[in-house]
Design a protein around this motif. Structure first.
Motif, PDB file in Angstrom:
ATOM      1  N   ILE A 199      45.613  43.324  37.210  1.00  0.00           N
ATOM      2  CA  ILE A 199      44.167  43.721  38.112  1.00  0.00           C
ATOM      3  C   ILE A 199      43.510  42.317  38.704  1.00  0.00           C
ATOM      4  O   ILE A 199      42.829  41.497  37.494  1.00  0.00           O
ATOM      5  N   LYS A 200      43.493  42.223  39.691  1.00  0.00           N
ATOM      6  CA  LYS A 200      42.575  40.774  39.953  1.00  0.00           C
ATOM      7  C   LYS A 200      41.716  41.231  40.981  1.00  0.00           C
ATOM      8  O   LYS A 200      41.324  42.211  41.781  1.00  0.00           O
ATOM      9  N   THR A 201      40.126  41.072  40.645  1.00  0.00           N
ATOM     10  CA  THR A 201      38.905  40.788  41.025  1.00  0.00           C
ATOM     11  C   THR A 201      37.961  39.643  41.319  1.00  0.00           C
ATOM     12  O   THR A 201      38.932  38.917  40.724  1.00  0.00           O
ATOM     13  N   GLU A 236      33.486  40.317  43.991  1.00  0.00           N
ATOM     14  CA  GLU A 236      32.478  41.682  44.119  1.00  0.00           C
ATOM     15  C   GLU A 236      32.442  42.221  42.978  1.00  0.00           C
ATOM     16  O   GLU A 236      32.135  43.111  42.597  1.00  0.00           O
ATOM     17  N   LEU A 237      32.765  41.473  42.165  1.00  0.00           N
ATOM     18  CA  LEU A 237      32.491  42.186  40.537  1.00  0.00           C
ATOM     19  C   LEU A 237      31.154  42.265  39.651  1.00  0.00           C
ATOM     20  O   LEU A 237      30.557  41.197  40.174  1.00  0.00           O
ATOM     21  N   GLN A 241      30.898  47.924  36.999  1.00  0.00           N
ATOM     22  CA  GLN A 241      32.267  48.338  37.282  1.00  0.00           C
ATOM     23  C   GLN A 241      32.959  47.627  35.790  1.00  0.00           C
ATOM     24  O   GLN A 241      34.293  48.776  35.431  1.00  0.00           O
ATOM     25  N   ILE A 275      37.800  49.505  35.438  1.00  0.00           N
ATOM     26  CA  ILE A 275      38.643  48.505  35.871  1.00  0.00           C
ATOM     27  C   ILE A 275      39.314  47.248  34.065  1.00  0.00           C
ATOM     28  O   ILE A 275      40.354  47.650  34.325  1.00  0.00           O
ATOM     29  N   ILE A 291      39.714  37.313  36.566  1.00  0.00           N
ATOM     30  CA  ILE A 291      38.330  36.861  37.499  1.00  0.00           C
ATOM     31  C   ILE A 291      38.603  35.862  38.286  1.00  0.00           C
ATOM     32  O   ILE A 291      38.679  35.330  37.886  1.00  0.00           O
ATOM     33  N   GLN A 342      29.977  35.523  42.029  1.00  0.00           N
ATOM     34  CA  GLN A 342      29.780  37.148  41.361  1.00  0.00           C
ATOM     35  C   GLN A 342      28.368  37.011  41.508  1.00  0.00           C
ATOM     36  O   GLN A 342      27.104  36.648  41.892  1.00  0.00           O
TER      37      GLN A 342
END
Length: 434
Positions: free
Chosen positions: A244-246, A249-250, A254, A270, A281, A287
Motif C-alpha cells: 500500500i502506497k500513500t 494525502e495521508l 486514515q 489503511i 509513505i 502531508q
C-alpha cells in the motif's frame, strides 16, 4: 502452499500449509456469538424470495454443517419456513423462505448493522493468523533483491544497505535529493516477497463488523492456477502480500477506524490492511499533518509491534502491527523529527545523486528504449557543460530530456538523434533557468 485442482479433493494425503486457517466444524470453532450468526443468516436469507443451505453457505462462507445448524434454529424460532425441494432430485437442498416473524427479525438485525456477506472472523483469530504469516518470517535473498531492482541503476553500496534493511521487516527511511529513485526502490519491494497470506473479508469486534478485504490492495492468488484447499476456512482469501502506497494525502484520520453510521459498519484503516505486507509513505513531510505527529502516532506500533484502535462506543482494542514500513522523503531527516522520533525509524538510507558513470548508463538505457540515437562525444560534452558543480545530476533528468528530444523530432519530422544541439534545446525546454 497453494492447492492444485489436479489433486483429488478426497485425498487425505494432500499436504497442508500449517499457516492456512482451517474451516470450523462447529459454532464454537467459528469464534462468533451464535446470535450474531443467526442475525447475519436472516439478513442473507432476506436478499431473495427463497434460499437454501448451499446458498447461505456460499454467501456466508461457512461450512454447510454450521449453516444447517443456523437454519434449524431459525426454523425453531419460526423465522424460516420450508418450501419444498430446490429440484426434482430427492437429494436436492430444501428451499426456505422468511416468515413474517423472520422478516421482522431480519429488519431488526439490519437496524443493528446492515452488513450482509461473508461471516467475519474473530479478533483473536485475526491476531493469531497475522502472527502465523508474519512478514518477519520470510527471508529476502540477494538474488531476489537483484531481480526486483532490475532496470534501476543503483550503486553497489546502496544495494548492500537495502538488503539487510528490507529483510529485517522493520521501518526504513529513504532520504536524499528528489528524483533519484527513492519511490521506485520502495515500490520494487512488492516483488521481493513470494509467500502468500490469508486475508479475512471482515473482522468482528464486540458485535461490530470491520470490513477488511479491499480489492484495491489485496490481490488474490490467480484462480486459473490454484484453488482453495477443501479444508480451508472460506472466510479468508489467499492473497499476495499487500503493498500500500500513500503520499501527501495521508492524514491521521486514515490511521483510525472509519465508522459508517448509516450501515453501522467500520472500515479498517489503511495501515491495518497492509498487515503482512509493505506500507509506503511517499513524500514524507509533505502531508498536511506535521511529520512529527505521524511519527508520534506510530511510536508504539513501530517499537512494540502492535497498535490500538477505538470503536465509536469507546471500546479500545489491540491489533498486530506486522508490516515493512518505508518512508521516502527529500527533506533532511533533522527537519522531519527530533532524535527520539527518528530513533523509531530503524534504517536510514541515503539515496544520493548519480555519479557520472551512473548518469550515462541511465541515459543510454532510456535512449535505447525510446529508439533515439546517442552520440557519446556529444553526451559527454553535454554532461560537462551542465553538471559543472553548480547543478547536480539527477536520475530523472535523462528521461525528461529524451522525452523532449523524441517529441521535438517527431513533431518536426526529423531523425531521432540526441545530439549536443538537441540536448541543449531540451535543457532549455525542460528546466527553468533559476
Amino acid at each position: 502452499m497453494q492447492y492444485s485442482l489436479e489433486h483429488d479433493r478426497n485425498d487425505a494425503t494432500i499436504p497442508l500449509d500449517p499457516r492456512m486457517p482451517m474451516a470450523p466444524t462447529s459454532l464454537e470453532q467459528a469464534g462468533l456469538d451464535p446470535s450474531f450468526l443467526l442475525r447475519l443468516a436472516s439478513k442473507c436469507a432476506a436478499e431473495q424470495d427463497t434460499t437454501t443451505a448451499s446458498h447461505l453457505a456460499e454467501r456466508m462462507k461457512l461450512p454447510k454443517v454450521i449453516v444447517n445448524i443456523l437454519i434449524k434454529e431459525l426454523v425453531k424460532l419460526a423465522c424460516l419456513e420450508a418450501r419444498g425441494l430446490a429440484g426434482e432430485d430427492v437429494r436436492s437442498d430444501i428451499r426456505y423462505a422468511l416468515s413474517m416473524k423472520g422478516f421482522e427479525y431480519a429488519h431488526a438485525a439490519s437496524r443493528q448493522s446492515q452488513y450482509v456477506g461473508p461471516a467475519p472472523v474473530s479478533l483473536d483469530a485475526f491476531c493469531r493468523q497475522i502472527g502465523l504469516q508474519s512478514i518477519h518470517d520470510e527471508r529476502v535473498t540477494p538474488e531476489r533483491l537483484t531481480e526486483s531492482l532490475d532496470g534501476l541503476v543503483l550503486s553497489d553500496a546502496l544495494v548492500e544497505k537495502l538488503g539487510p534493511a528490507i529483510n529485517s521487516g522493520r521501518s526504513i527511511l529513504l532520504y536524499g535529493p528528489p528524483g533519484n529513485g527513492k519511490t521506485s526502490i520502495a515500490e520494487r519491494t512488492s516483488q521481493l516477497f513470494r509467500q502468500t497470506i490469508w486475508v479475512p473479508y471482515a473482522i468482528e469486534v464486540g458485535g461490530h463488523v470491520i470490513s477488511f478485504y479491499d480489492e484495491a490492495v489485496h490481490h488474490p492468488v490467480s484462480e486459473a492456477d490454484t484453488q482453495s484447499h477443501p479444508k480451508a476456512d472460506q472466510r479468508w482469501i489467499e492473497c499476495r502480500r499487500p503493498v500500500i502506497k500513500t503520499g501527501g494525502e495521508l492524514t491521521l484520520d486514515q490511521l483510525d477506524l472509519t465508522f459508517n453510521a448509516g450501515p453501522n459498519v467500520y472500515e479498517a484503516p489503511i495501515h491495518l490492511k497492509a498487515s503482512g505486507g509493505v506500507f509506503i509513505i511517499d513524500d514524507f513531510g509533505r502531508q498536511q499533518v506535521a511529520p512529527q505527529a505521524l511519527i508520534n502516532r506510530w511510536i508504539v506500533p513501530l517499537e512494540r509491534g502492535y497498535d490500538f484502535l477505538t470503536l465509536h462506543t469507546g471500546k479500545k482494542f489491540r491489533v498486530p502491527f506486522d508490516e515493512l514500513v518505508v518512508f521516502s522523503t527529500n527533506i533532511a531527516p533533522k527537519d522531519l523529527s527530533d532524535e527520539a522520533g527518528l530513533r523509531r525509524l530503524k534504517y536510514k538510507i541515503f539515496v544520493n545523486t548519480p555519479s557520472r558513470d551512473e548518469y550515462i548508463r541511465i541515459f543510454k538505457s532510456y535512449a535505447s528504449g525510446t529508439g533515439l540515437v546517442v552520440c557519446d562525444p556529444d553526451l559527454n560534452l553535454f554532461y560537462d557543460r551542465k553538471y559543472n558543480g553548480d547543478v547536480l545530476a539527477s536520475c530523472y533528468h535523462p528521461k525528461y530530456l529524451l522525452d523532449f528530444v523524441s517529441s521535438y523530432c517527431e513533431f518536426n519530422g526529423i531523425a531521432g538523434i540526441a545530439s549536443l544541439r538537441m540536448l541543449e534545446r531540451a535543457w532549455e525546454g525542460v528546466f527553468t533557468s533559476e
